[in-house]
Design a protein around this motif. Sequence first.
Motif, short mmCIF file in Angstrom:
data_model
loop_
_atom_site.label_atom_id
_atom_site.label_comp_id
_atom_site.label_asym_id
_atom_site.label_seq_id
_atom_site.Cartn_x
_atom_site.Cartn_y
_atom_site.Cartn_z
N TRP A 156 -31.90 69.23 110.49
CA TRP A 156 -30.79 69.76 111.30
C TRP A 156 -31.17 69.94 112.76
O TRP A 156 -30.29 70.00 113.63
N ALA A 187 -29.75 67.28 114.88
CA ALA A 187 -28.30 67.08 114.82
C ALA A 187 -27.66 67.31 116.19
O ALA A 187 -28.26 67.89 117.09
N LYS A 236 -21.86 71.29 111.38
CA LYS A 236 -23.30 71.48 111.55
C LYS A 236 -23.97 70.19 112.00
O LYS A 236 -24.87 70.20 112.85
N GLU A 237 -23.54 69.07 111.43
CA GLU A 237 -24.12 67.78 111.79
C GLU A 237 -23.83 67.41 113.24
O GLU A 237 -24.69 66.88 113.95
#
Length: 333
Positions: free
Chosen positions: A108, A111, A150-151
């Motif tokens: 993450w 990201a 979130k991505e």
Amino acid sequence: MTKLILSTGNIVSGGPSIIRKPGAYRSNLELTNSLRSNFLAAQQDYAPEDDVESAADEEGLPNVNGTLNGASGLSPAETGPAASDKLAPEAFWTAREGDVIFVPRIDWSAAGLQEEATQYDITVKLFFLPNTSPAERSQYAKEALDLVLKELQVLEINLLVVSFPGMSFEGDCSWEADKQNAHQGNDEEEVATWPAIEDLQRHGLVKKLGIAEFGSEKLDRFLKRVQIRPSVNQINIKNCCDVPPPLIKLAKEEGIELLVHSDTTDILSKGTLRELLGPGLQGAGILADPGSETSKGLKGELTPQWVVKYTAVVRDRGVIENKGYFASAGLAE
């Protein structure tokens, strides 16, 4: 129940997960090919260097340097793409968080989009899959949208399109396709699901809502029973020549934008998912072979729950910077 979250990563970026083929892809082929490619890339990236090179030589695959990253627990002889049928769900290239297994694991920290979120038009399409309970769709919608936010590292998206199972435009002509569509899907389930979608807009996560494959009669019935009306209706007219005239008339009267797309509603079947995650030559080795008592991996009944496709377009240039998929499945062990 164990939940599996599958992801493709950004399929328009450079790297092993990119697909460069001429012509337009049906969404189910784009999804399955991208998932398979991302699984292989993760297996290579997180494997010890010596093991990747030996596996690449054996299988005729390109060498990819990677590090174990302290997450494997498997010996070098048991790792790498050539031994994917030996990988357990706790293997080094996946990640478990409680009852959720990410396939593959997601970094993450990498990201996000390259520019400010205000510079993008972000469209998300959520596919509710057959054989799942409508009562769980509120949870599914939130799960899917949370992963996309979130991505992309954004707080909201511009458009969320919802695709319900059992809907299509099929027929020898547009009139026939529209007539057949009137009896497809399930009105009660669709209307019962919609309040959860409306809540996403009320909470500021989505600017506009849309639906897919609603003909004139279906759309008219739907509009009369919902509070927040969709502003977009996507339809796939691959099997007929034109947009049905009754639908054009209704959409104009109600101020709904009609968009044509090339997605398919049979985007991820149970058989396809088991093949992707199974121990076969094309599988990721996450699931055990149901015909073998000694096969390693997860065992149980696998049910696809939802698929979400996201696209981030740089508004000024009309360029797709980020496109990908997440998919979810439940495994009753």
